[in-house]
Scaffold this active site. Structure first.
Site, PDB file in Angstrom:
ATOM      1  N   HIS A  80       5.873   5.881  -1.884  1.00 26.05           N
ATOM      2  CA  HIS A  80       6.619   4.642  -2.122  1.00 26.05           C
ATOM      3  C   HIS A  80       5.841   3.483  -1.507  1.00 26.05           C
ATOM      4  O   HIS A  80       5.027   3.682  -0.612  1.00 26.05           O
ATOM      5  CB  HIS A  80       8.023   4.715  -1.505  1.00 26.05           C
ATOM      6  CG  HIS A  80       8.004   4.759  -0.033  1.00 26.05           C
ATOM      7  ND1 HIS A  80       7.723   5.913   0.683  1.00 26.05           N
ATOM      8  CD2 HIS A  80       8.177   3.781   0.900  1.00 26.05           C
ATOM      9  CE1 HIS A  80       7.753   5.646   1.970  1.00 26.05           C
ATOM     10  NE2 HIS A  80       8.014   4.349   2.139  1.00 26.05           N
ATOM     11  N   HIS A 124       0.847  -1.190   0.000  1.00 20.38           N
ATOM     12  CA  HIS A 124       0.000   0.000   0.000  1.00 20.38           C
ATOM     13  C   HIS A 124       0.883   1.240   0.000  1.00 20.38           C
ATOM     14  O   HIS A 124       2.079   1.159   0.284  1.00 20.38           O
ATOM     15  CB  HIS A 124      -0.899   0.024   1.248  1.00 20.38           C
ATOM     16  CG  HIS A 124      -0.127   0.012   2.518  1.00 20.38           C
ATOM     17  ND1 HIS A 124       0.194  -1.168   3.176  1.00 20.38           N
ATOM     18  CD2 HIS A 124       0.438   1.015   3.241  1.00 20.38           C
ATOM     19  CE1 HIS A 124       0.903  -0.878   4.252  1.00 20.38           C
ATOM     20  NE2 HIS A 124       1.074   0.430   4.312  1.00 20.38           N
TER      21      HIS A 124
END
Length: 187
Positions: free
Chosen positions: A126, A42
């Protein structure tokens, strides 16, 4: 409960990334890294930490408002990098600006809901792939991600996710994540 706001990539994007990660896990020394599970991939927008249940109604309201202020936007998983010798990550291309504004709004909403947030830092989108406790040469893993470019997908919602810590004393245990609420982007 331990909570954070996130964007969850769709299964097709996760499958593309999983194929590349499988190759990375075959590199020498890869067994010395703690690889994140595919189910936990995620983009964390804002980390809230321990949240008392009494704050949840206001947090839900604020995150819903944050989601509605930002339009759906297109991104793709692409490239990679590392944080020092501790973390290997895959990056994102596309409408990073809207993703960053969504992260800022989620953090601001949490503050308005009464949560104490750490000092604001610029958002660096990221997705964490692996961690290393003792320090390792992560350059081969980053090099293995340089040319990675997944298919484009549209971010359509903001999710509130609960993190369940790994079971203590169980080798190889990973945190478990549970979406407790989600709001569509845009109006």
């Amino acid at each position: 409960m331990r909570l954070f706001a996130a964007v969850l990539p769709p299964e097709a994007a996760v499958a593309e990334l999983a194929a590349r990660v499988a190759a990375l896990r075959g590199l020498p020394g890869a067994d010395g890294l703690r690889w994140t599970e595919r189910a936990g991939w995620h983009f964390t927008l804002a980390f809230f930490g321990q949240v008392d249940e009494s704050v949840l109604p206001e947090l839900h309201e604020r995150l819903g408002r944050a989601a509605h202020r930002h339009p759906p936007h297109e991104v793709r998983l692409a490239g990679g990098g590392r944080f020092s010798d501790k973390v290997v990550w895959v990056g994102v291309e596309g409408d990073r600006a809207t993703l960053g504004h969504l992260a800022d709004s989620a953090e601001a909403g949490a503050r308005r809901a009464g949560l104490h947030m750490d000092r604001h830092r610029p958002y660096h989108p990221h997705l964490t792939l692996a961690r290393c406790r003792g320090g390792a040469d992560l350059r081969p893993y980053v090099a293995g991600l340089e040319d990675f470019e997944g298919s484009a997908w549209t971010v359509t919602e903001l999710s509130l996710v609960r993190s369940h810590p790994p079971t203590p004393g169980v080798a190889g245990a990973h945190p478990r994540y549970e979406v407790v609420a989600a709001w569509p982007l845009g109006r």
